[in-house]
Design a protein around this motif. Structure first.
Motif, mmCIF file in Angstrom:
data_model
loop_
_atom_site.group_PDB
_atom_site.id
_atom_site.type_symbol
_atom_site.label_atom_id
_atom_site.label_comp_id
_atom_site.label_asym_id
_atom_site.label_seq_id
_atom_site.Cartn_x
_atom_site.Cartn_y
_atom_site.Cartn_z
ATOM 1 N N ARG A 199 0.830 -1.203 0.000
ATOM 2 C CA ARG A 199 0.000 0.000 0.000
ATOM 3 C C ARG A 199 0.868 1.258 0.000
ATOM 4 O O ARG A 199 0.499 2.274 -0.561
ATOM 5 C CB ARG A 199 -0.867 -0.028 1.260
ATOM 6 C CG ARG A 199 -2.195 0.678 1.180
ATOM 7 C CD ARG A 199 -2.927 0.502 2.497
ATOM 8 N NE ARG A 199 -2.068 0.849 3.637
ATOM 9 C CZ ARG A 199 -2.121 0.240 4.828
ATOM 10 N NH1 ARG A 199 -2.969 -0.724 5.041
ATOM 11 N NH2 ARG A 199 -1.319 0.621 5.797
ATOM 12 N N THR A 200 2.052 1.190 0.608
ATOM 13 C CA THR A 200 2.915 2.371 0.682
ATOM 14 C C THR A 200 3.582 2.671 -0.665
ATOM 15 O O THR A 200 4.053 3.766 -0.882
ATOM 16 C CB THR A 200 4.047 2.195 1.737
ATOM 17 O OG1 THR A 200 4.976 1.211 1.249
ATOM 18 C CG2 THR A 200 3.496 1.739 3.078
ATOM 19 N N ASP B 1 0.341 3.337 10.152
ATOM 20 C CA ASP B 1 -0.033 4.129 8.982
ATOM 21 C C ASP B 1 1.109 4.107 7.972
ATOM 22 O O ASP B 1 2.240 3.742 8.310
ATOM 23 C CB ASP B 1 -0.392 5.559 9.390
ATOM 24 C CG ASP B 1 0.788 6.257 10.003
ATOM 25 O OD1 ASP B 1 1.602 6.820 9.249
ATOM 26 O OD2 ASP B 1 0.937 6.193 11.245
ATOM 27 N N ASP B 2 0.816 4.493 6.745
ATOM 28 C CA ASP B 2 1.789 4.373 5.662
ATOM 29 C C ASP B 2 3.081 5.137 5.938
ATOM 30 O O ASP B 2 4.169 4.641 5.678
ATOM 31 C CB ASP B 2 1.182 4.873 4.339
ATOM 32 C CG ASP B 2 0.082 3.935 3.856
ATOM 33 O OD1 ASP B 2 -0.254 2.989 4.598
ATOM 34 O OD2 ASP B 2 -0.434 4.151 2.748
ATOM 35 N N VAL B 3 2.954 6.359 6.469
ATOM 36 C CA VAL B 3 4.137 7.188 6.697
ATOM 37 C C VAL B 3 5.060 6.507 7.704
ATOM 38 O O VAL B 3 6.276 6.411 7.498
ATOM 39 C CB VAL B 3 3.720 8.580 7.227
ATOM 40 C CG1 VAL B 3 4.951 9.420 7.550
ATOM 41 C CG2 VAL B 3 2.846 9.292 6.200
ATOM 42 N N VAL C 91 6.780 3.485 6.065
ATOM 43 C CA VAL C 91 7.847 3.883 5.138
ATOM 44 C C VAL C 91 9.072 4.331 5.923
ATOM 45 O O VAL C 91 10.195 3.949 5.622
ATOM 46 C CB VAL C 91 7.362 5.007 4.190
ATOM 47 C CG1 VAL C 91 8.533 5.595 3.407
ATOM 48 C CG2 VAL C 91 6.310 4.465 3.232
ATOM 49 N N GLU D 76 6.390 2.039 -1.651
ATOM 50 C CA GLU D 76 7.777 2.473 -1.484
ATOM 51 C C GLU D 76 8.755 1.316 -1.557
ATOM 52 O O GLU D 76 9.956 1.510 -1.661
ATOM 53 C CB GLU D 76 7.949 3.177 -0.135
ATOM 54 C CG GLU D 76 7.287 4.536 -0.050
ATOM 55 C CD GLU D 76 7.992 5.577 -0.912
ATOM 56 O OE1 GLU D 76 9.224 5.522 -1.004
ATOM 57 O OE2 GLU D 76 7.293 6.427 -1.488
#
Ligand SMILES: [Zn+2]
Length: 200
Positions: free
Chosen positions: A96-97, A184-186, A189, A99
């Motif tokens: 989902r990220t 969460d994504d942040v 990452v 990255e």
């Protein structure tokens, strides 16, 4: 007054779902009964189809409907990077990220000696075999940031000692005791970018 048998059965089955207590099971049952038959049939069919058509990828053990899975088969992925996670849901969270572009290896859980989950119950042997034949240069241990996840990371890192590999662990910053897929994504990452060499 006793519940009609089909209703009691439905409530009982819904109560098997994680996080669903008797009250919620009853609410869900009445919700389903209020829907059109076609909606409920579609719902039931989706459950059966997912269960029948999905299986673990023979290479990475991520959940898939084709062998090998879309990630293992993707020629664009960086085959020198292998990220080790506990569950397929962790792969979905990391994907989902957008990255991370390497490959994955899903262990199928974490070591839990007190509950009888030993190394032979996880896909650790398969991990070692992949390392023998694939051009992997870095193994990123991304097991959950809890006691079991740390224990598992340490166990795997020890097995990898002596191999010409970089072994890293995702950075702290994920809530301790948490689940990778809740982050969460942040945060995910950042914890991936902040990974450090992991020495057992
Ligand atoms: Zn795969």
């Amino acid at each position: 007054m006793a519940l009609p048998e089909p209703l009691a059965r439905l409530i009982h089955e819904l109560g098997r779902l994680p996080g669903v207590g008797p009250k919620s099971a009853q609410r869900l049952a009445f919700f389903l009964l209020s829907q059109d038959l076609s909606v409920v049939e579609g719902f039931a069919a989706a459950i059966v189809r997912a269960k029948k058509e999905l299986f673990p990828c023979p290479q990475c053990f991520h959940i898939t409907d084709r062998a090998p899975c879309g990630i293992c088969a993707d020629p664009e992925r960086d085959r020198s990077l292998l990220l080790v996670v506990e569950e397929p849901k962790d792969v979905f969270a990391l994907e989902r990220t957008r990255e991370y572009h390497g490959l994955y290896h899903v262990l199928g859980g974490s070591l839990q000696p007190l509950r009888g989950v030993g190394p032979e119950m996880l896909h650790i042997e398969e991990l070692l075999r992949r390392l023998d034949k694939e051009p992997i240069q870095e193994v990123i241990l991304a097991t959950d940031p809890d006691v079991e996840g740390d224990t598992t990371a340490l166990y795997v890192a020890r097995l990898l000692q002596g191999r010409p590999l970089k072994v890293t662990r995702i950075a702290r910053g994920l809530p301790m005791g948490g689940d990778i897929d809740y982050a969460d994504d942040v945060t995910l990452v950042r914890s991936l970018e902040g990974r450090r060499e992991f020495l057992p």
